[in-house]
Write a protein that holds these residues in place. Structure first.
Motif, PDB file in Angstrom:
ATOM      1  N   LEU A  29       0.781  -1.212  -0.169  1.00 47.61           N
ATOM      2  CA  LEU A  29      -0.057  -0.142   0.077  1.00 47.61           C
ATOM      3  C   LEU A  29       0.958   1.218  -0.151  1.00 47.61           C
ATOM      4  O   LEU A  29       0.596   2.176  -0.809  1.00 47.61           O
ATOM      5  N   LYS A  30       1.786   1.122   0.907  1.00 45.30           N
ATOM      6  CA  LYS A  30       2.650   2.382   1.064  1.00 45.30           C
ATOM      7  C   LYS A  30       3.515   2.677  -0.435  1.00 45.30           C
ATOM      8  O   LYS A  30       3.602   3.661  -0.908  1.00 45.30           O
ATOM      9  N   ARG A  31       4.309   1.404  -0.847  1.00 46.57           N
ATOM     10  CA  ARG A  31       4.649   1.782  -1.963  1.00 46.57           C
ATOM     11  C   ARG A  31       4.007   2.404  -3.112  1.00 46.57           C
ATOM     12  O   ARG A  31       4.547   2.969  -4.000  1.00 46.57           O
ATOM     13  N   LYS A  32       2.687   1.811  -3.152  1.00 44.13           N
ATOM     14  CA  LYS A  32       1.876   2.345  -4.427  1.00 44.13           C
ATOM     15  C   LYS A  32       1.563   3.664  -4.125  1.00 44.13           C
ATOM     16  O   LYS A  32       1.142   4.541  -5.006  1.00 44.13           O
ATOM     17  N   GLU A  33       1.071   4.081  -2.826  1.00 43.73           N
ATOM     18  CA  GLU A  33       0.786   5.459  -2.246  1.00 43.73           C
ATOM     19  C   GLU A  33       1.772   6.375  -2.904  1.00 43.73           C
ATOM     20  O   GLU A  33       1.620   7.631  -3.425  1.00 43.73           O
ATOM     21  N   ILE A  34       3.188   5.890  -2.845  1.00 40.26           N
ATOM     22  CA  ILE A  34       4.400   6.825  -3.340  1.00 40.26           C
ATOM     23  C   ILE A  34       4.435   6.881  -4.615  1.00 40.26           C
ATOM     24  O   ILE A  34       5.486   7.340  -5.263  1.00 40.26           O
ATOM     25  N   GLY A  35       3.959   5.933  -5.448  1.00 34.75           N
ATOM     26  CA  GLY A  35       4.022   5.695  -6.855  1.00 34.75           C
ATOM     27  C   GLY A  35       5.257   4.977  -7.554  1.00 34.75           C
ATOM     28  O   GLY A  35       5.791   5.282  -8.303  1.00 34.75           O
ATOM     29  N   LEU A  36       5.855   3.879  -6.556  1.00 32.47           N
ATOM     30  CA  LEU A  36       7.129   3.314  -6.944  1.00 32.47           C
ATOM     31  C   LEU A  36       6.873   2.002  -7.353  1.00 32.47           C
ATOM     32  O   LEU A  36       5.848   1.168  -6.893  1.00 32.47           O
ATOM     33  N   ARG A  37       7.361   1.700  -8.664  1.00 30.47           N
ATOM     34  CA  ARG A  37       7.395   0.203  -9.054  1.00 30.47           C
ATOM     35  C   ARG A  37       8.174  -0.740  -8.275  1.00 30.47           C
ATOM     36  O   ARG A  37       8.827  -0.194  -7.291  1.00 30.47           O
ATOM     37  N   GLN A  38       7.868  -1.894  -8.278  1.00 31.37           N
ATOM     38  CA  GLN A  38       8.668  -2.840  -7.162  1.00 31.37           C
ATOM     39  C   GLN A  38      10.036  -2.798  -7.149  1.00 31.37           C
ATOM     40  O   GLN A  38      10.912  -2.815  -6.435  1.00 31.37           O
ATOM     41  N   ALA A  67      13.380  -6.758   6.451  1.00 37.23           N
ATOM     42  CA  ALA A  67      11.931  -5.997   6.506  1.00 37.23           C
ATOM     43  C   ALA A  67      11.872  -4.694   7.276  1.00 37.23           C
ATOM     44  O   ALA A  67      11.210  -3.866   6.729  1.00 37.23           O
ATOM     45  N   LEU A  68      12.434  -4.631   8.205  1.00 35.66           N
ATOM     46  CA  LEU A  68      12.645  -3.356   8.956  1.00 35.66           C
ATOM     47  C   LEU A  68      13.219  -2.363   8.130  1.00 35.66           C
ATOM     48  O   LEU A  68      12.960  -1.184   8.030  1.00 35.66           O
ATOM     49  N   GLN A  69      14.117  -2.561   7.398  1.00 32.36           N
ATOM     50  CA  GLN A  69      14.799  -1.829   6.543  1.00 32.36           C
ATOM     51  C   GLN A  69      13.881  -1.210   5.533  1.00 32.36           C
ATOM     52  O   GLN A  69      13.962  -0.146   5.312  1.00 32.36           O
ATOM     53  N   VAL A  70      13.006  -1.930   4.769  1.00 29.91           N
ATOM     54  CA  VAL A  70      12.152  -1.612   3.910  1.00 29.91           C
ATOM     55  C   VAL A  70      11.123  -0.624   4.784  1.00 29.91           C
ATOM     56  O   VAL A  70      10.882   0.382   3.984  1.00 29.91           O
ATOM     57  N   LEU A  71      10.711  -1.101   5.835  1.00 30.27           N
ATOM     58  CA  LEU A  71       9.640  -0.162   6.420  1.00 30.27           C
ATOM     59  C   LEU A  71      10.308   1.289   6.518  1.00 30.27           C
ATOM     60  O   LEU A  71       9.703   2.242   6.341  1.00 30.27           O
ATOM     61  N   LYS A  72      11.525   1.495   7.233  1.00 32.00           N
ATOM     62  CA  LYS A  72      12.098   2.615   7.333  1.00 32.00           C
ATOM     63  C   LYS A  72      12.370   3.236   6.023  1.00 32.00           C
ATOM     64  O   LYS A  72      12.005   4.478   6.140  1.00 32.00           O
ATOM     65  N   LYS A  73      12.764   2.808   4.954  1.00 28.34           N
ATOM     66  CA  LYS A  73      12.944   3.610   3.859  1.00 28.34           C
ATOM     67  C   LYS A  73      11.686   3.892   3.126  1.00 28.34           C
ATOM     68  O   LYS A  73      11.846   4.924   2.437  1.00 28.34           O
ATOM     69  N   LEU A  74      10.671   3.390   3.493  1.00 29.03           N
ATOM     70  CA  LEU A  74       9.380   3.631   2.900  1.00 29.03           C
ATOM     71  C   LEU A  74       8.681   4.699   3.656  1.00 29.03           C
ATOM     72  O   LEU A  74       7.647   5.180   3.478  1.00 29.03           O
ATOM     73  N   GLY A  75       9.487   4.987   5.058  1.00 26.25           N
ATOM     74  CA  GLY A  75       8.459   6.029   5.691  1.00 26.25           C
ATOM     75  C   GLY A  75       7.633   5.354   6.724  1.00 26.25           C
ATOM     76  O   GLY A  75       6.845   6.169   7.367  1.00 26.25           O
TER      77      GLY A  75
END
Length: 91
Positions: A29-38, A67-75
């Protein structure tokens, strides 16, 4: 899509996480909200595309550190507290 005391899977939004599938949905959801492709999000967060895909799909054995790294980088932030102190619980 506001925070609720219910599972995130019910409305697809943010809130209490009770499963790896829900965590994956929140990340997607967050990735799509910020408009990033995987592929772009994977590079930006320092993980492989395969890992990000598996994480978003709720892979039970996903490495916690990554997983924590991904969460942090996605805000996104992850909090842990006793159920009795649940700040989302209706009073």
């Amino acid at each position: 899509m506001g925070a609720t005391n219910d599972d995130t899977g019910k409305d697809g939004g943010y809130g209490r996480i009770a499963s790896v599938e829900q965590l994956g949905r929140v990340i997607r959801l967050k990735r799509k909200e910020i408009g990033l492709r995987q592929e772009v999000a994977a590079g930006m967060t320092g993980v492989g595309t395969k890992f990000l895909s598996q994480l978003e799909n709720g892979k039970e054995t996903a490495e916690l550190g990554k997983a924590l790294q991904v969460l942090k980088k996605l805000g996104l932030e992850l909090y842990v507290f006793p159920r009795s102190a649940d700040p989302l619980k209706e009073h």
